[in-house]
Scaffold this motif. Structure first.
Motif, PDB file in Angstrom:
ATOM      1  N   GLU A 141     -25.691 -55.978 -48.824  1.00  0.00           N
ATOM      2  CA  GLU A 141     -25.712 -57.322 -49.399  1.00  0.00           C
ATOM      3  C   GLU A 141     -25.155 -58.343 -48.414  1.00  0.00           C
ATOM      4  N   LEU A 142     -24.101 -57.975 -47.693  1.00  0.00           N
ATOM      5  CA  LEU A 142     -23.510 -58.865 -46.693  1.00  0.00           C
ATOM      6  C   LEU A 142     -24.513 -59.186 -45.586  1.00  0.00           C
ATOM      7  N   PHE A 163     -18.441 -66.125 -51.303  1.00  0.00           N
ATOM      8  CA  PHE A 163     -19.059 -64.814 -51.091  1.00  0.00           C
ATOM      9  C   PHE A 163     -18.336 -64.061 -49.974  1.00  0.00           C
ATOM     10  N   TYR A 219     -27.152 -61.584 -46.764  1.00  0.00           N
ATOM     11  CA  TYR A 219     -26.562 -62.914 -46.936  1.00  0.00           C
ATOM     12  C   TYR A 219     -26.453 -63.622 -45.586  1.00  0.00           C
ATOM     13  N   ARG A 249     -16.833 -69.904 -47.636  1.00  0.00           N
ATOM     14  CA  ARG A 249     -17.687 -69.579 -48.772  1.00  0.00           C
ATOM     15  C   ARG A 249     -17.089 -68.441 -49.597  1.00  0.00           C
ATOM     16  N   GLU A 276     -29.826 -64.828 -44.232  1.00  0.00           N
ATOM     17  CA  GLU A 276     -30.260 -66.072 -44.864  1.00  0.00           C
ATOM     18  C   GLU A 276     -29.532 -67.265 -44.248  1.00  0.00           C
TER      19      GLU A 276
END
Length: 585
Positions: free
Chosen positions: A155-156, A138, A159, A136, A162
């Motif tokens: 943020e990681l 990201f 992510y 991915r 999720e």
């Protein structure tokens, strides 16, 4: 051929949090990828998802997972920083750290700045990302950087959380469309034969020492089965028909209990079957339940041995092995822990499944031809006995804590959590972890919470630690003559003695020493050693050159980063014919 990957983590709940991070870390590295890779091939594969794993996967968030909550905390207390470092330092360096130059630098750096520590945490998470995540964009953006802000770390983490939320639904979809089948285990992964009757340990191995106090926990055993069925139905929509009993532990009472609860397929190890039958390449039926017995040799090749092989060599070797076996082959093994030690785990899995496409793989309920089994002698998939979970001082003391607590307060759901196999696995001899002290604390706190809930005084026996740091010395089990040829083979060293120092946060990165003794020689093997042995002194104090070849007193070979050595009796001046008689158990 039948293939079952066993996915399990114990309940790490402690003070309302998931105290250890292994559910989350294996989720981003293994749980999704194992199903995803299997789904790409025309191969019938089963996955065993334990209730303890399913519930924790379902509940993980930034508040529930203690490790993640610390990574999100900007200013850690010293004890919190020590906890995070303890987790990070337990990773396998060769395949998880060294591929990332900056991670390796920070991993070995002393006196980390706050910025260094933040980067170390991010690289640790990235090192656990599996095949799907690394594809991915990201994650690729992170992999192309060498330093990160706190906001990028944050943020990681969100992510990845999720990503984890989609794992159980993904398994359900694959099962619903017929790509995989999902089995489960009793609630907290208990050794059911020991709950039904601790004397089953004696039936499996008459020499085992039982706890000083014990009594049947039949009601608890049935509760583990019933709760597992309900949890499975919650996630997958119907009751399971197949149970992997924790550690392959079965007895006649266990099989009868499964039948009474509508479970018609179960499993164990070939060491258990060999006590009563010789043909491991056939399913059996006992009292209305179909039993499959794993081929230990084939299963352990994947779990332990192929990490030393090149990918093509491993897959070709496995193909030759299964081609030479008659009847129905059953391969069952841990589906999450082996891959940390493979240099190319995903390449291996793709080629492994590609090879299996030409074989006749089946789901377990599709196998029809079975033999009648008239007797079951209790046992597990580890040597056909229960010595891994009962028999030495620490293991037995843990059982005694449980039984003494149940004598005082009979019914409480917390007992189900401490009856899981993992606590007894880590106690005492046989296995070690840098988290052993934490496991002990969680185990005792489950029991202490029973007394708190019922407003009773906590017994002194629960306050005292049941874990002692020590140098592990595992005696050799029988006469052994491994081949010293530079090709370290797991099976050549089965039964060897082990010497392993517990080095706290560094444990797991210090080489383990295996030794074997026969009538003539002492054999040594050091795994993952980075040392280059260039000279030795003989008994006269003279230097003997010995680099990868045989000399007068010494022979050793280097294979990758493993080291094997033979010391003939002349150099060590030991009466080996006397020693080997006394060093085995």
């Amino acid at each position: 051929m039948n293939l079952l990957w066993h996915m399990h983590q114990p309940f790490y709940y402690y003070k309302s949090k998931i105290y250890l991070p292994w559910v989350f870390l294996h989720a981003i590295k293994d749980y999704y990828d194992m199903a995803n890779i299997a789904s790409k091939y025309n191969v019938k594969v089963s996955f065993n998802l334990t209730p303890s794993l399913l519930l924790q996967l379902d509940e993980i968030d930034e508040n529930k997972d203690y490790f993640l909550s610390l990574l999100l905390k900007k200013n850690l207390e010293n004890n919190e920083k020590e906890y995070v470092l303890n987790i990070i330092k337990s990773v396998y360096v060769e395949t998880m750290v060294k591929p990332y130059k900056k991670f390796y630098f920070l991993f070995n750096k002393n006196n980390l700045t706050q910025k260094d520590f933040n980067d170390l945490e991010v690289f640790y998470l990235l090192s656990w990302c599996g095949e799907e995540l690394k594809k991915r964009r990201f994650i690729q953006n992170y992999l192309n950087k060498e330093s990160f802000t706190y906001e990028e770390k944050e943020e990681l983490i969100f992510y990845l959380l999720e990503f984890v939320k989609g794992i159980i639904p993904f398994y359900k979809i694959l099962q619903d469309i017929g790509k995989i089948q999902i089995t489960t285990s009793p609630f907290s992964h208990p050794i059911l034969p020991l709950l039904f009757n601790m004397e089953n340990a004696k039936k499996a191995n008459p020499k085992v020492v039982l706890p000083k106090i014990y009594f049947p926990l039949k009601d608890d055993a049935f509760m583990h089965i019933k709760k597992a069925k309900e949890i499975y139905k919650k996630f997958f929509g119907f009751y399971p028909k197949a149970f992997w009993p924790a550690e392959g532990g079965i007895s006649e009472e266990v099989i009868d209990a499964f039948r009474d609860e509508g479970i018609n397929i179960t499993f164990s190890g070939d060491d258990v079957l060999k006590k009563v039958e010789s043909d491991i390449y056939s399913p059996y039926e006992y009292n209305g339940v179909k039993l499959f017995f794993r081929d230990r040799y084939l299963s352990d090749l994947i779990g332990f041995n192929y990490k030393y092989f090149e990918v093509d060599d491993a897959v070709n070797h496995f193909k030759r092995e299964i081609d030479n076996r008659p009847g129905n082959i059953t391969v069952i093994l841990d589906g999450e822990n082996a891959w940390e030690y493979y240099k190319n785990p995903y390449q291996f899995l793709h080629k492994f499944y590609e090879m299996l496409e030409s074989k006749n793989t089946k789901f377990f309920d599709e196998v029809e031809s079975v033999k009648k089994l008239n007797k079951i002698i209790p046992g597990s998939w580890i040597n056909g006995d229960f010595n891994t979970w009962v028999g030495d001082e620490e293991k037995n003391r843990a059982w005694e804590m449980l039984f003494l607590s149940k004598k005082e307060i009979t019914d409480d759901e917390n007992y189900l959590y401490v009856e899981g196999s993992d606590w007894f696995w880590w106690y005492g001899r046989g296995h070690e972890s840098v988290q052993n002290e934490i496991y002990d604390e969680i185990f005792r706190n489950y029991l202490m919470d029973v007394f708190k809930k019922h407003k009773k005084k906590i017994p002194a026996f629960l306050v005292i630690k049941n874990f002692h740091k020590k140098t592990y010395f595992v005696p050799q089990k029988f006469i052994l003559t491994p081949r010293i040829d530079g090709k370290t083979n797991f099976f050549e060293w089965v039964g060897a003695g082990e010497i392993k120092e517990n080095f706290g946060a560094l444990a797991g990165n210090i080489p383990k020493i295996y030794y074997a003794i026969d009538e003539k020689n002492l054999y040594l093997r050091i795994d993952d050693s980075k040392y280059e042995f260039r000279e030795f002194k003989n008994v006269k104090g003279e230097i003997v050159e010995a680099v990868g070849e045989r000399r007068e007193f010494l022979r050793f070979t280097l294979k990758g980063e493993n080291f094997e050595m033979i010391l003939p009796s002349e150099i060590i001046k030991l009466e080996l014919n006397e020693i080997y008689k006394n060093w085995f158990v």
